[in-house]
Each structure stands twice: as C-alpha cells, then as structure tokens.
Design an enzyme around this catalytic site. Structure first.
Site, short mmCIF file in Angstrom:
data_model
loop_
_atom_site.label_atom_id
_atom_site.label_comp_id
_atom_site.label_asym_id
_atom_site.label_seq_id
_atom_site.Cartn_x
_atom_site.Cartn_y
_atom_site.Cartn_z
N THR A 145 4.72 11.58 -2.37
CA THR A 145 5.97 11.38 -1.91
C THR A 145 6.60 10.18 -1.90
OG1 THR A 145 4.86 10.62 0.23
CG2 THR A 145 5.56 12.93 -0.15
N GLU B 265 14.40 1.92 0.03
CA GLU B 265 15.45 1.19 -0.78
C GLU B 265 15.32 0.85 -1.99
OE1 GLU B 265 17.64 1.66 2.66
OE2 GLU B 265 15.74 0.91 2.84
N LYS C 36 4.92 -1.82 2.69
CA LYS C 36 6.11 -2.59 2.44
C LYS C 36 7.36 -2.13 2.66
CE LYS C 36 5.13 -5.50 -1.06
NZ LYS C 36 5.18 -6.86 -1.67
N ARG D 87 0.99 -1.12 0.02
CA ARG D 87 0.07 -0.15 -0.02
C ARG D 87 0.94 1.31 -0.02
NH1 ARG D 87 -3.46 1.74 4.88
NH2 ARG D 87 -5.08 3.12 3.92
MO1 MOS Z 1 18.74 3.47 4.98
S1 MOS Z 1 20.67 2.95 4.13
O1 MOS Z 1 18.40 2.12 5.74
O2 MOS Z 1 19.00 4.97 5.80
#
Ligand code: MOS
Length: 731
Positions: free
Chosen positions: A628, A698, A694, A622
């Site tokens: 953002t 990254e 989730k 979600r």
């Molecule tokens: Mo991230 S590299 O876990 O701020």
C-alpha cells in the site's frame, strides 16, 4: 515487535469489499422517506442577485421546497478548525463572490425532479467587474497569516555579491482535486439528533462544525463515512453544500440527499490555488548556496480562507545561511481553494527545484551534485538535527536505479530517432505534521479484536495498515483483527491529511493495544488460577492470542481463558497519542524526503512530451505495508505527472466562469500516459515518532513537476517555467 506483520505487503483488507461493490461510498446511502436536492450556482463571478424567481421551479413536478437567500435561515459560521476557519455560511445575502456560488437549493421527491426544477430557477444579476488575476493590484492581500515566512542572514547582501545567480518567475495554475467519487451528503434529523453521511476526510470536524452551525450539542451529531471515493484534500472542510443539505433536512422534516455534479466538483469543494513565484538563488563557483529568496502570490477566495505556505519548504530544503521566504495571498472572485495533494510543496517545490536546475546550468555542474553539495543534516531553521533524514541515500539509490551517470549533460544530445531524450531530477520533502488522536481496542471472548478510531480511509490503506499494527501489538493473527473507522461516535481523531494520519493514529493504536495487553496482564496477575499470577504486568507481552512472560512464551494464558474465567464478554482499553515537543527532544521532526528521477521523450517535430520512466526514492521512515505504501507513491506520482503535463483549471478571464469543469475538458493522465513507475523506499524508522513512520501521502507528488520540467530542458534546451508543460511550449 517482531516486524513480521507490520511492514508486510499484504493486500488491502477492504479490497474484496470494494471490488465486489459491497463498500458503500457516501453517495450510495439511502434511507426511507428521503428526498433529493439540487444546487443552482451563480453564472457570474461578482455582483448581486437583483431578482431570483423560483415560481416555475416550485410549480414543477415533485418539488417540495426551494431555498434561496430570501428564505434561508440565518446561520452561525462554523468554528475554527486545526486547518483554519470554517467556510462562511451559505446563502445569507444577495452578494455574489464567485462563479458557481450557491444561489438556490431545490428539494424534490426524486433527483431527476430536483435537477430539472433547478434549471427553472431564474436569476437576474447586477454584475460588477470580477477580480480574477492573482497579480491584480486591486485584490485585497492576506500576508503571512500563519507566521510561516522566513528571514535569516542577509539575503539581499548575499544576492548582491553572488558569484553565480539565477532569478526567475515560475507559475502554476489552479488544479482541481477531481476524485472519482462525487461528493455526497445525506442528512437525517430525528428531532434534535442529526445523522449525516458525508464525503469527508475528517468526521470529527464535520460533527463539531454542524453542531456549532445548527446549535445542537456535539453528542447529538453523528457523521458516517466508512469509505471515501478519493478526495485528495477536498474532504478536509465542511463545505457550504453540506450546511445547505442539513439545513434543508431540518426545514422540511425529511432526510435530504445531495450528490454534487462533476461541474460542481470544480467550484464547490476547493482546488489547488494558482501561484506566481519568484525565486532567486545565489551560489559560489563551487556550488555552495549563499542565498535563497522565494516569494509567492497565490489566489484566495473573497470570503473564505485557505492557507498554503507555498515557499516555506525553501527555508529548510538546503544548507544556506541567507534565506527569505514570503507568501502572499490575493483575494479574488474565484471559488475557494483548499488543500490538494501536497498542498504548498506541490507548487513551491516546482519553483525551487526548477531554479536549482537553472543554477546547475549556470554553474556547469551536475544537478545531482549540486543537491548533494547543499544537503543538510540539520534543520537550518533551528539548527537541530533531523529526527531522521536519508535524502542523501534517496539521491544515491535513486540515481543508481535510474542510471543517472549515463546522462550526457549537453541538452539535446541524447536521441532516439525523432525523439529527444531528457533526464531530469529533483529533491523534495514534505514537512512533519502530527496531531493528537485517540483509539480504542477491544478483545472479545471469541478471541477476536476490534480496534476503532473516528478516522477515514481515503484510499490510502488505513484499514489495512491499522489492522496490521493492531494485530502485531495484540499478538493476534490478522484474520482475528478488525480495524473499523469512519464514524464520529468512535474515539476522536484528526483528519486524514497532511501526511499526518498514519503516525498520529498509529501511535494511538499502539497505545490502546498496549494498555489493553496490560489490562489482561493485570487481571491475570491478580488471579490465583492464572499461570501469570503475581507476574508484574510490565514483564508481560502479547503473542499467539495470549499474554505471556517476555522471553518465556510457554508461561502465559490466552485472552479467551482470561475473559472466560473472569466472566467477561470482552475487555477494552482507550489509547491516545500526543506529539512530543520537538524542542524537548532536541531534534527537528522530519517529514518525508525524496529524490525523483524522470526520463522524458519529446517529439522533435510535434512537441509531444512522453514520460518514459520515473524513479522515486523515498525516505518515509518506517513503511507499515510495502504494497500500500508503494501504491501511495505511484498514485501521487501520477498526480505529479498530471500537474506537470495536463491539469489546468481554466477561469475565463472576462467572466470568471470555469471553462473546463468536466472530465471531458479537464485533462488528467490516463494509463497510456503512465509508464512503469519505480519506487524504492530507503531510510530508517524515524526517531521522533514512536511508531517510526513519517507519512507518505504527499511526498510521492512533490518533485515530479520539477523533475519533468528539468528533463524537458535537458531534452530540448527549452526551459518551461509555467505549468502545465504543453505542446505549444515546445514548438
Ligand atoms: Mo491531503 S491534500 O492533506 O488530503
């Protein structure tokens, strides 16, 4: 939940403050009577300080104190944290372990005086030969400290009997986080009470660390960080310069402020460690993987710890019976590494997904088809179904938007004048990570709400999405809800990192808001004058600034009326989240998944690589805010382009000096390097986390470097296995 507030792409609630200069970053804080510190770093990588002469610095204008290992108080090492050991305490002996190691801290009345005096500190070294190469057999090795290595099936036998096989070595260099905001610490002691403004992603951890190191109760330490000027993982530790600043403030009896210089940002606050990775893949002729063997060595500081399970993602990326992953770290005379956006996967995925592309060529198979052929609906480590996985949809939707089907598989066959055109792709994931978190929700007599948690917003949108979640669960308009953070006195919270905060915090906020609504319902139920008198609290929900009977919005009462009649200025509730055990729920918690498609254009004569297009199809569960969320992926994609084509922290092989620790020399992408970036979210709310997210901090970076390298291979016929890909690789 109506879903009209959460999910909407509203603007950042902190945006106006940021653009108006009204958002104070750590280096912006100043207090009366403060003094300023400057660091002196080692100019050699290994050896011993024979003599350190501080007389000239001490005699310089405005200088108050010069600290070195000779007069520095002995300090305890900080505690273990959820991410590993604290850095060793600074300036405790004469040994030099890396270039840039803190050798002195000069404190003066002004920052200019401190910096000028720091240059007067004279150090005499006894040098020893530094260990600098990750493959140096003399480097002490750390093997699998977190037990993340994998071994299933019989990989050796599967490789030996493979119908098709690739074995290659891939390397990635040190990269440095390089946030725009210079890290800063302002330490203020008031007798035994300590207040610290600090650049951190984790105020609760800095509080615990400083309390342990300086032997004061945690309740006496307050860490404040309302805004962070970027960090990308560099703020996940209480670094040595923080300890030094706090120690100096205590010794001198005045507040001390330290702002790192840009070169110090390259040696004092971590970096993505370099890797050498060997990958072997085996498949049968129809493209089914029969073996994955991924072994890595990455660099580690001599006396500090950072752990990145570089190959771990290869154990669950594909359906494959025979898998070995092994990670080794080599201790070197280099500054301490730390998480840098997409730690571990950022490096490991480059090797795995480059090797998958090489396997596709060996099989004469479309690289997209190869991934689809080996996709897995279950976590191959446990056999449990994923709590959600829309990777197949990422591949399909991404390929469609990109126009993958128009790719001519023949390398070098697609051209535009002097430009060779290449299409490359990669699959990716970033594993699930979640930790306990707490939050507090309060509704006041004026009908407004304040929700608090000791988290940080590192630019990802935490202020904004948590305002949305709070508004929805309290049934209030956005304008009446404030979410505040960045203060360790607020309810305890984990780090903004590991793509884990939004889920951990979101579930805590939902819990706090739910408990608060229930408290209002209970007050009303007990009150003969309330329209909700006698209504069981579980039959009540929130909406329009009121609590009302579910499905019957006319039967209810406003927060303001309930508080007024009870003579209460406000009502609060504490909430928390603790991740459930995956085994209990019979599913494997999913991190985010993604498919990345890249078009590169390579100048045939000059070897210039230009990124023409990127399509990122992301399954992030979600999405709490489309805008953002998209910005997160765009920012991380640019980080991935940096990793692919530019970023390379160069350690001089003779001296261990960082040779390019400035923004003039360390290349990062600029606007001219970045085309329009297409982002599409697919998938469903995740079943494992109540809030359904989730984590997407990254996943935007992972896969970009491999997709670029694979596109370069397609454009030019050249396989580049070492990042960054530069002109000299292609001439
Ligand atoms: Mo991230 S590299 O876990 O701020």
């Amino acid at each position: 939940m109506s879903g009209t507030v959460v999910g909407a792409g509203i603007n950042r609630v902190d945006g106006p403050r940021k653009v108006a200069g009204a958002a104070p970053y750590p280096s912006d804080f100043n207090v009366h009577h403060q003094v300023h510190a400057a660091l002196v770093g080692s100019t050699v990588a290994a050896g011993r300080v024979v003599r350190i002469d501080t007389a000239a610095a001490e005699a310089a204008p405005g200088v108050i104190r010069v600290l070195t290992h000779l007069n520095m108080p002995r300090l305890e090492r900080g505690p273990m944290t959820a991410l590993g050991a604290s850095p060793p305490p600074p300036m405790q002996d004469d040994l030099i372990r890396h270039y840039g190691q803190h050798l002195a801290l000069v404190v003066a009345e002004s920052p200019e005086q401190a910096a000028a005096a720091a240059r007067l500190v004279a150090v005499e070294y006894e040098r020893t030969e530094p260990l600098l190469d990750v493959l140096d057999p003399k480097a002490p090795q750390v093997i699998d400290p977190w037990g993340t290595d994998s071994d299933r099936g019989d990989t050796e036998a599967a490789l030996a009997s493979a119908e098709v096989k690739v074995t290659q070595t891939y390397t990635t260099p040190d990269n440095t986080n390089s946030p725009l905001g210079l890290f800063a610490t302002l330490a203020i002691w008031d007798r035994d009470r300590l207040t610290v403004h600090d650049t951190t992603q984790w105020p609760s951890m800095v509080k615990e660390t400083l309390a342990a190191v300086f032997e004061v109760p945690e309740s006496s330490v307050r860490v404040l960080v309302p805004y962070v000027g970027g960090a990308f993982g560099a703020g996940l530790r209480a670094w040595q310069h923080v300890i030094l600043t706090v120690a100096a403030a205590r010794l001198i009896g005045r507040p001390v402020k330290l702002v790192l210089t840009r070169p110090q940002m390259f040696s004092c606050v971590g970096h993505r460690p370099d890797t050498v990775q060997q990958v072997s893949l085996a498949a049968n002729r129809s493209g089914e993987l029969t073996a994955i063997d991924h072994r890595t060595v990455s660099s580690l500081a001599m006396e500090d710890d950072d752990y990145e399970a570089v190959s771990a993602g290869s154990a669950f990326a594909y359906r494959c019976r025979n898998v070995v992953t092994r990670d080794v770290q080599a201790r070197l005379n280099r500054p301490a590494p730390c998480s840098m956006r997409a730690p571990a996967e950022g490096q490991g995925n480059f090797a795995l997904e480059s090797a998958m592309d090489e396997l596709a060529y060996a099989l004469a198979m479309d690289p997209l088809q190869l991934r689809l052929r080996n996709d897995t609906d279950v976590d191959p480590r446990s056999g449990l179904p994923w709590s959600s996985k829309a990777l197949r949809e990422c591949y399909q939707v991404g390929a469609e938007r990109f126009g993958w089907s128009s790719r001519d598989p023949e390398p070098g066959s697609m051209r535009d004048g002097d430009w060779l055109i290449g299409y490359g792709m990669a699959g990716c994931s970033y594993p699930w990570y979640s930790v306990p978190c707490s939050a507090r929700a309060t509704v006041s007599r004026d009908g407004s709400a304040l929700v608090l948690s000791a988290v940080t917003d590192i630019g990802t949108g935490t202020y904004t999405v948590m305002t949305q979640v709070s508004a929805e669960h309290l049934g209030l308009p956005l304008g009446l809800v404030r979410f505040d953070l960045g203060d360790s006195d607020m309810p305890a919270a984990p780090q903004a990192g590991g793509s884990g905060l939004t889920g951990s915090l979101g579930n805590a906020v939902v819990d706090a808001c739910g408990r608060l609504v229930r408290r209002f319902a209970e007050l009303a139920a007990e009150d003969g004058e309330s329209p909700l008198h006698g209504v069981p609290p579980e039959a009540v929900t929130a909406g329009g600034g009121r609590v009302h009977v579910k499905g019957e919005s006319s039967r209810g009462e406003s927060y303001i009326d309930i508080l007024s009649r009870n003579g209460l200025p406000e009502l609060s509730a504490d909430g928390s989240s603790t991740p459930a055990s995956p085994e209990d729920l019979g599913m494997a918690p999913s991190g985010a998944f993604g498919a990345k498609f890249v078009e590169v254009r390579v100048d045939r004569d000059l070897g210039l690589v230009r990124i023409a297009r990127v399509v990122s199809a992301i399954d992030g569960g979600r999405i709490l805010n489309e805008k953002t969320g998209r910005s997160q992926i765009i920012g991380a994609t640019i980080g991935g382009i940096g990793q692919a084509l530019f970023e390379d922290t160069v350690t001089d092989p003779g001296t261990g000096r960082i040779a390019n620790g400035t923004f003039g020399d360390y290349l990062i992408p600029v606007n001219a390097d970045i085309p329009d970036l297409d982002v599409v979210f697919v998938g469903e709310p995740d079943r494992f986390s109540p809030i359904g997210t989730k984590g997407i901090g990254e996943i935007g970076l992972v896969g970009i470097a491999a997709a670029v390298a694979n596109a370069v291979r397609h454009a030019t016929g050249r396989r580049v296995r070492s990042l960054p890909i530069t002109i000299d690789d292609l001439l």
